[in-house]
Design a protein around this motif. Structure first.
Motif, PDB file in Angstrom:
ATOM      1  N   TYR A  74       0.828  -1.208   0.000  1.00 48.23           N
ATOM      2  CA  TYR A  74       0.000   0.000   0.000  1.00 48.23           C
ATOM      3  C   TYR A  74       0.863   1.258   0.000  1.00 48.23           C
ATOM      4  N   ALA A  78       0.871   4.153  -2.763  1.00 47.53           N
ATOM      5  CA  ALA A  78       0.592   5.547  -2.407  1.00 47.53           C
ATOM      6  C   ALA A  78       1.636   6.483  -3.021  1.00 47.53           C
ATOM      7  N   TYR A  82       1.001   9.540  -5.874  1.00 49.48           N
ATOM      8  CA  TYR A  82       1.480  10.921  -5.793  1.00 49.48           C
ATOM      9  C   TYR A  82       2.302  11.290  -7.031  1.00 49.48           C
ATOM     10  N   ILE A 154      -7.286   2.077  -6.271  1.00 46.85           N
ATOM     11  CA  ILE A 154      -7.247   3.530  -6.132  1.00 46.85           C
ATOM     12  C   ILE A 154      -7.412   4.240  -7.476  1.00 46.85           C
TER      13      ILE A 154
END
Length: 265
Positions: A74, A78, A82, A154
């Motif tokens: 994860y 992440a 970004y 996501i």
């Protein structure tokens, strides 16, 4: 090494002694001299207790490492979310414009630090090199698979297993379809879990030099398939055709050699 051996023997002996005390208490506290047969039974019982505790400890470590791999997957996802928001706001597609300068070197350093962090984690969890190597394989595989899973949750990316990705930057760009690294990760999880399962039973297979050479060649074939696909990406932004026959040959050679070696034992 000797301290590790005598430490195991001490725990084994303590387990046997404890069992003997329990048996004596059940007979009114008397503790007559034990026969040779009874001594053997006590030590066998103690060894069984020690082996069971060892297996449970190994399984607990493996479970916790998998949780670690999922969580770190994860974190990796992440970071990529970004980066893509900053540098690829219109989507991560080929032809790909590589980031450069300080950000590029920071990303390369982050990739190296990730490998170091995984290596140190398994070194803290296990004592033997064989168990550490196997745990690293499991940890890497779980991390990589959940990295893609979290990206899909996501960002809705990758769209399919055939989607191309920039996999790695050390020492040069690795490029390939997503299904390829996922297949490698599944193989690493299977191989690493098999070794750790044997280790939990106090079995430590000996792998010959020929086996090590074979696995090294298989690994180089897989890496070469990724590097060759990404050899011109810094210039054209486009990957070369993926050499899937080279990749699959390396993958099957590595997995096949491993399970053939294990089956012989």
């Amino acid at each position: 090494m000797s301290s590790f051996f005598f430490g195991e023997m001490a725990e084994w002996s303590n387990a046997a002694a404890s069992k003997a005390v329990v048996r004596a208490s059940r007979t009114g506290g008397s503790n007559p001299p034990l026969s040779a047969t009874q001594l053997c039974i006590n030590y066998i019982d103690g060894f069984e207790i020690f082996s069971l505790k060892s297996a449970m400890s190994m399984n607990k470590k493996l479970f916790l490492l998998m949780i670690w791999g999922i969580a770190f997957g994860y974190m990796e996802a992440a970071v990529v979310v970004y980066l893509r928001a900053l540098y690829y706001p219109e989507g991560f597609t080929f032809p790909l414009k590589l980031i450069s300068g300080t950000i590029m070197w920071t990303e390369i350093g982050r990739e190296a630090a990730t490998l170091v962090l995984m290596a140190v984690t398994v070194m803290l969890a296990y004592d033997r090199f064989q168990s550490r190597f196997a745990a690293f394989a499991v940890l890497f595989g779980v991390w990589d698979i959940f990295y893609y899973l979290f990206l899909w949750l996501i960002l809705g990316w990758p769209e399919s297993p055939k989607t191309w990705d920039l996999l790695f930057l050390i020492p040069l760009p690795w490029v390939g379809p997503v299904w390829a690294p996922v297949l490698v990760s599944l193989g690493l999880i299977g191989v690493g879990s098999a070794v750790l399962t044997l280790n939990a039973r106090r079995r430590y297979p000996h792998f010959s030099k020929g086996f090590v050479v074979t696995e090294t060649v298989a690994g180089l074939m897989i890496v070469a398939s990724f590097l060759l696909s990404g050899r011109n990406i810094a210039v054209t932004g486009m990957p070369e055709p993926f050499l899937w026959p080279l990749f699959l040959a390396g993958f099957l050679l590595g997995v096949g050699a491993f399970f053939y070696s294990i089956r012989k034992r």
